[in-house]
Design a protein around this motif. Sequence first.
Motif, PDB file in Angstrom:
ATOM      1  N   GLY A   1       0.775  -1.242   0.000  1.00 26.42           N
ATOM      2  CA  GLY A   1       0.000   0.000   0.000  1.00 26.42           C
ATOM      3  C   GLY A   1       0.803   1.288   0.000  1.00 26.42           C
ATOM      4  O   GLY A   1       0.220   2.372  -0.116  1.00 26.42           O
ATOM      5  N   PHE A   2       2.119   1.196   0.134  1.00 26.06           N
ATOM      6  CA  PHE A   2       2.931   2.408   0.091  1.00 26.06           C
ATOM      7  C   PHE A   2       2.786   3.112  -1.258  1.00 26.06           C
ATOM      8  O   PHE A   2       2.675   2.454  -2.301  1.00 26.06           O
ATOM      9  CB  PHE A   2       4.425   2.072   0.252  1.00 26.06           C
ATOM     10  CG  PHE A   2       4.850   1.670   1.637  1.00 26.06           C
ATOM     11  CD1 PHE A   2       5.037   2.618   2.633  1.00 26.06           C
ATOM     12  CD2 PHE A   2       5.088   0.328   1.940  1.00 26.06           C
ATOM     13  CE1 PHE A   2       5.453   2.247   3.912  1.00 26.06           C
ATOM     14  CE2 PHE A   2       5.503  -0.056   3.210  1.00 26.06           C
ATOM     15  CZ  PHE A   2       5.683   0.905   4.201  1.00 26.06           C
ATOM     16  N   SER A   3       2.825   4.439  -1.256  1.00 30.22           N
ATOM     17  CA  SER A   3       3.087   5.198  -2.472  1.00 30.22           C
ATOM     18  C   SER A   3       4.589   5.122  -2.692  1.00 30.22           C
ATOM     19  O   SER A   3       5.367   5.607  -1.860  1.00 30.22           O
ATOM     20  CB  SER A   3       2.663   6.660  -2.307  1.00 30.22           C
ATOM     21  OG  SER A   3       1.270   6.736  -2.168  1.00 30.22           O
ATOM     22  N   VAL A   4       5.005   4.489  -3.795  1.00 31.28           N
ATOM     23  CA  VAL A   4       6.419   4.184  -3.994  1.00 31.28           C
ATOM     24  C   VAL A   4       7.050   5.267  -4.867  1.00 31.28           C
ATOM     25  O   VAL A   4       6.708   5.407  -6.042  1.00 31.28           O
ATOM     26  CB  VAL A   4       6.606   2.789  -4.627  1.00 31.28           C
ATOM     27  CG1 VAL A   4       8.092   2.452  -4.729  1.00 31.28           C
ATOM     28  CG2 VAL A   4       5.869   1.732  -3.814  1.00 31.28           C
ATOM     29  N   VAL A   5       7.957   6.017  -4.275  1.00 31.84           N
ATOM     30  CA  VAL A   5       8.658   7.085  -4.980  1.00 31.84           C
ATOM     31  C   VAL A   5       9.723   6.453  -5.887  1.00 31.84           C
ATOM     32  O   VAL A   5      10.344   5.450  -5.517  1.00 31.84           O
ATOM     33  CB  VAL A   5       9.301   8.035  -3.944  1.00 31.84           C
ATOM     34  CG1 VAL A   5      10.154   9.092  -4.622  1.00 31.84           C
ATOM     35  CG2 VAL A   5       8.211   8.670  -3.087  1.00 31.84           C
ATOM     36  N   GLU A   6       9.905   7.013  -7.079  1.00 32.33           N
ATOM     37  CA  GLU A   6      10.963   6.523  -7.983  1.00 32.33           C
ATOM     38  C   GLU A   6      12.280   6.452  -7.215  1.00 32.33           C
ATOM     39  O   GLU A   6      12.649   7.387  -6.513  1.00 32.33           O
ATOM     40  CB  GLU A   6      11.145   7.488  -9.164  1.00 32.33           C
ATOM     41  CG  GLU A   6      10.012   7.474 -10.176  1.00 32.33           C
ATOM     42  CD  GLU A   6      10.126   6.342 -11.190  1.00 32.33           C
ATOM     43  OE1 GLU A   6      11.144   5.606 -11.159  1.00 32.33           O
ATOM     44  OE2 GLU A   6       9.191   6.189 -11.988  1.00 32.33           O
TER      45      GLU A   6
ATOM     46  N   ARG B   1      21.331  14.133  -2.162  1.00 35.84           N
ATOM     47  CA  ARG B   1      20.821  15.247  -1.349  1.00 35.84           C
ATOM     48  C   ARG B   1      19.723  15.994  -2.112  1.00 35.84           C
ATOM     49  O   ARG B   1      18.654  16.273  -1.561  1.00 35.84           O
ATOM     50  CB  ARG B   1      21.977  16.190  -0.981  1.00 35.84           C
ATOM     51  CG  ARG B   1      21.530  17.432  -0.218  1.00 35.84           C
ATOM     52  CD  ARG B   1      22.738  18.278   0.220  1.00 35.84           C
ATOM     53  NE  ARG B   1      22.277  19.520   0.836  1.00 35.84           N
ATOM     54  CZ  ARG B   1      22.034  20.651   0.170  1.00 35.84           C
ATOM     55  NH1 ARG B   1      22.243  20.718  -1.149  1.00 35.84           N
ATOM     56  NH2 ARG B   1      21.596  21.725   0.798  1.00 35.84           N
ATOM     57  N   ASP B   2      19.971  16.282  -3.392  1.00 34.93           N
ATOM     58  CA  ASP B   2      18.957  16.961  -4.213  1.00 34.93           C
ATOM     59  C   ASP B   2      17.673  16.131  -4.317  1.00 34.93           C
ATOM     60  O   ASP B   2      16.556  16.666  -4.293  1.00 34.93           O
ATOM     61  CB  ASP B   2      19.492  17.229  -5.629  1.00 34.93           C
ATOM     62  CG  ASP B   2      20.641  18.224  -5.616  1.00 34.93           C
ATOM     63  OD1 ASP B   2      20.792  18.960  -4.607  1.00 34.93           O
ATOM     64  OD2 ASP B   2      21.403  18.262  -6.603  1.00 34.93           O
ATOM     65  N   TYR B   3      17.859  14.810  -4.471  1.00 35.38           N
ATOM     66  CA  TYR B   3      16.704  13.885  -4.541  1.00 35.38           C
ATOM     67  C   TYR B   3      15.839  14.040  -3.295  1.00 35.38           C
ATOM     68  O   TYR B   3      14.620  14.203  -3.374  1.00 35.38           O
ATOM     69  CB  TYR B   3      17.256  12.464  -4.683  1.00 35.38           C
ATOM     70  CG  TYR B   3      16.272  11.311  -4.540  1.00 35.38           C
ATOM     71  CD1 TYR B   3      15.645  10.761  -5.656  1.00 35.38           C
ATOM     72  CD2 TYR B   3      16.018  10.728  -3.293  1.00 35.38           C
ATOM     73  CE1 TYR B   3      14.779   9.681  -5.523  1.00 35.38           C
ATOM     74  CE2 TYR B   3      15.156   9.648  -3.162  1.00 35.38           C
ATOM     75  CZ  TYR B   3      14.534   9.123  -4.276  1.00 35.38           C
ATOM     76  OH  TYR B   3      13.685   8.058  -4.151  1.00 35.38           O
ATOM     77  N   VAL B   4      16.477  14.041  -2.139  1.00 34.79           N
ATOM     78  CA  VAL B   4      15.709  14.138  -0.890  1.00 34.79           C
ATOM     79  C   VAL B   4      15.091  15.536  -0.745  1.00 34.79           C
ATOM     80  O   VAL B   4      13.924  15.664  -0.326  1.00 34.79           O
ATOM     81  CB  VAL B   4      16.603  13.805   0.328  1.00 34.79           C
ATOM     82  CG1 VAL B   4      15.869  14.108   1.636  1.00 34.79           C
ATOM     83  CG2 VAL B   4      17.036  12.339   0.288  1.00 34.79           C
ATOM     84  N   LEU B   5      15.845  16.569  -1.115  1.00 31.81           N
ATOM     85  CA  LEU B   5      15.312  17.934  -0.951  1.00 31.81           C
ATOM     86  C   LEU B   5      14.097  18.164  -1.858  1.00 31.81           C
ATOM     87  O   LEU B   5      13.246  19.002  -1.552  1.00 31.81           O
ATOM     88  CB  LEU B   5      16.404  18.970  -1.207  1.00 31.81           C
ATOM     89  CG  LEU B   5      17.538  18.981  -0.156  1.00 31.81           C
ATOM     90  CD1 LEU B   5      18.559  20.058  -0.479  1.00 31.81           C
ATOM     91  CD2 LEU B   5      16.999  19.156   1.266  1.00 31.81           C
TER      92      LEU B   5
ATOM     93  N   ASP C   1       9.146  15.678  -2.103  1.00 35.54           N
ATOM     94  CA  ASP C   1       7.680  15.827  -2.211  1.00 35.54           C
ATOM     95  C   ASP C   1       7.199  15.956  -3.654  1.00 35.54           C
ATOM     96  O   ASP C   1       6.012  15.760  -3.927  1.00 35.54           O
ATOM     97  CB  ASP C   1       7.207  17.052  -1.416  1.00 35.54           C
ATOM     98  CG  ASP C   1       7.483  16.900   0.078  1.00 35.54           C
ATOM     99  OD1 ASP C   1       7.693  15.753   0.523  1.00 35.54           O
ATOM    100  OD2 ASP C   1       7.516  17.921   0.783  1.00 35.54           O
ATOM    101  N   ARG C   2       8.115  16.304  -4.560  1.00 35.95           N
ATOM    102  CA  ARG C   2       7.732  16.476  -5.963  1.00 35.95           C
ATOM    103  C   ARG C   2       8.174  15.295  -6.839  1.00 35.95           C
ATOM    104  O   ARG C   2       7.948  15.299  -8.055  1.00 35.95           O
ATOM    105  CB  ARG C   2       8.343  17.768  -6.520  1.00 35.95           C
ATOM    106  CG  ARG C   2       7.895  19.036  -5.783  1.00 35.95           C
ATOM    107  CD  ARG C   2       8.435  20.316  -6.431  1.00 35.95           C
ATOM    108  NE  ARG C   2       9.884  20.339  -6.524  1.00 35.95           N
ATOM    109  CZ  ARG C   2      10.718  20.694  -5.518  1.00 35.95           C
ATOM    110  NH1 ARG C   2      10.226  21.048  -4.332  1.00 35.95           N
ATOM    111  NH2 ARG C   2      12.021  20.696  -5.698  1.00 35.95           N
ATOM    112  N   LEU C   3       8.803  14.293  -6.247  1.00 33.84           N
ATOM    113  CA  LEU C   3       9.288  13.161  -7.053  1.00 33.84           C
ATOM    114  C   LEU C   3       8.122  12.305  -7.526  1.00 33.84           C
ATOM    115  O   LEU C   3       7.122  12.160  -6.828  1.00 33.84           O
ATOM    116  CB  LEU C   3      10.254  12.299  -6.229  1.00 33.84           C
ATOM    117  CG  LEU C   3      11.585  12.961  -5.857  1.00 33.84           C
ATOM    118  CD1 LEU C   3      12.397  12.028  -4.943  1.00 33.84           C
ATOM    119  CD2 LEU C   3      12.394  13.300  -7.103  1.00 33.84           C
ATOM    120  N   PRO C   4       8.261  11.717  -8.726  1.00 35.43           N
ATOM    121  CA  PRO C   4       7.163  10.902  -9.255  1.00 35.43           C
ATOM    122  C   PRO C   4       6.936   9.625  -8.438  1.00 35.43           C
ATOM    123  O   PRO C   4       7.867   9.040  -7.892  1.00 35.43           O
ATOM    124  CB  PRO C   4       7.616  10.555 -10.676  1.00 35.43           C
ATOM    125  CG  PRO C   4       9.042  10.942 -10.785  1.00 35.43           C
ATOM    126  CD  PRO C   4       9.378  11.863  -9.673  1.00 35.43           C
TER     127      PRO C   4
END
Lengths: 237, 237
Positions: B178-183, B206-210, B213-216
């Motif tokens: 059930g998790f929303s799985v981030v790329e 670091r950029d990925y984590v920052l 919230d907008r990652l697919p």
Amino acid sequence: MKVLFVHAHSEADSFVSAMRDSAKAAFEERGDTVTVSDLYAMKFNPVSGPEDFGQRSDPGHLTYALEQRHGYENGTIAEDIKTEIGKVLDADIVGFTFPLYWFGTPAILKGWIDRVFISGTFYGGKRLYGNGGMAGKKAFAAFSLGGREYMFGEDSLHGPLATGMMKHFFQGTLGYAGFSVVEPFIAHHVPYLPLDQRQKCLAELRDYVLSFDRLPIMPMPDLKNFGPRFEPLGKPA
Amino acid sequence: MKVLFVHAHSEADSFVSAMRDSAKAAFEERGDTVTVSDLYAMKFNPVSGPEDFGQRSDPGHLTYALEQRHGYENGTIAEDIKTEIGKVLDADIVGFTFPLYWFGTPAILKGWIDRVFISGTFYGGKRLYGNGGMAGKKAFAAFSLGGREYMFGEDSLHGPLATGMMKHFFQGTLGYAGFSVVEPFIAHHVPYLPLDQRQKCLAELRDYVLSFDRLPIMPMPDLKNFGPRFEPLGKPA
């Protein structure tokens, strides 16, 4: 033929253990000799780590795959790993019997692969798929799961099973290491089957083993379609 | 947000441990709080079995998933499992940091999933994918591998990575629960990278984590396309 079973179930009275016994008996009926690595009974340690090596090539920093090569070549890799590698090298056919956990093997079997399928002997450099270290041997799996057959395949809930959800195992592990991977024997919906259907399933497994030499081999990537750095031919990497 | 990291590397000076530290620092920079389950440091036991349960619902025959439910409901499941379940339930985001072993997680992490993602709480009956127990939480992975980026994808040597070789993990485990799985964040070719490229990779993490919230989010099967027994709609099961 020499057959090695790698078995991952904690309970001797489980259906998966009955599958192992049924498949073992059928291979013996063919005239083959069967050895079993019963991982729970052996209390096999599935956790890879620095304890797997005695004298290391680099005592300061652990690169696991590098130390696998060094440890095996120098005889300093852990004894349990050495023993299991010996069993695989001695076998013509390696069979895996396990309950499907999260579309993979139970951790005790995953760790057997992590620790036993060592770099150098099983794969490495250009040695993979058709050139993998286990080329010439066959591998198969007989496993159980709760899901029903119609939940798998194109357009089904979970997609294909052996070539999709379990691609990591059949292609990414067994095929990668060079085994000719026989189409698996899959026991669906096992926790919900009445006794007579379980017995029918074990009889089908016997037939599977008795016809083993004629069972289809799963297709794997053909290295001829890729360049010296494994780039797809025609496309620069 | 509360973030739980599940980390699987034996060496504190490894690149994967640096990835964990880099990602943790970036979440903290966002104002999130981060808890880490460092499986090797905890000497986490990955082997599921009868020892996971105290008083059993069926002392005579072990059906692991059934005893998971019973043991959790009655508080008799092993303490280490209870603790880890509590951490997951308390988290908004669960992140996994590990080296890719045979297109899956190292056994110590596979066993964390086998033992912690219990039937009833994480999945079961009709509770899977969008209805899974972890619906509303996000999950992601940041992992390393030896292979190069061009070895993955359609027409490439190994086919797609996150949706192919690792479908068992991203869809079959995280999405299933059930998790929303981030790329995922994938660090290719790590053992062969010079120091400056490793540092660049950590900066990208670091950029990925920052931008987390907008990652697919990875697409998962939509249960609306399947009937009450999960048969594809329009086709009788």
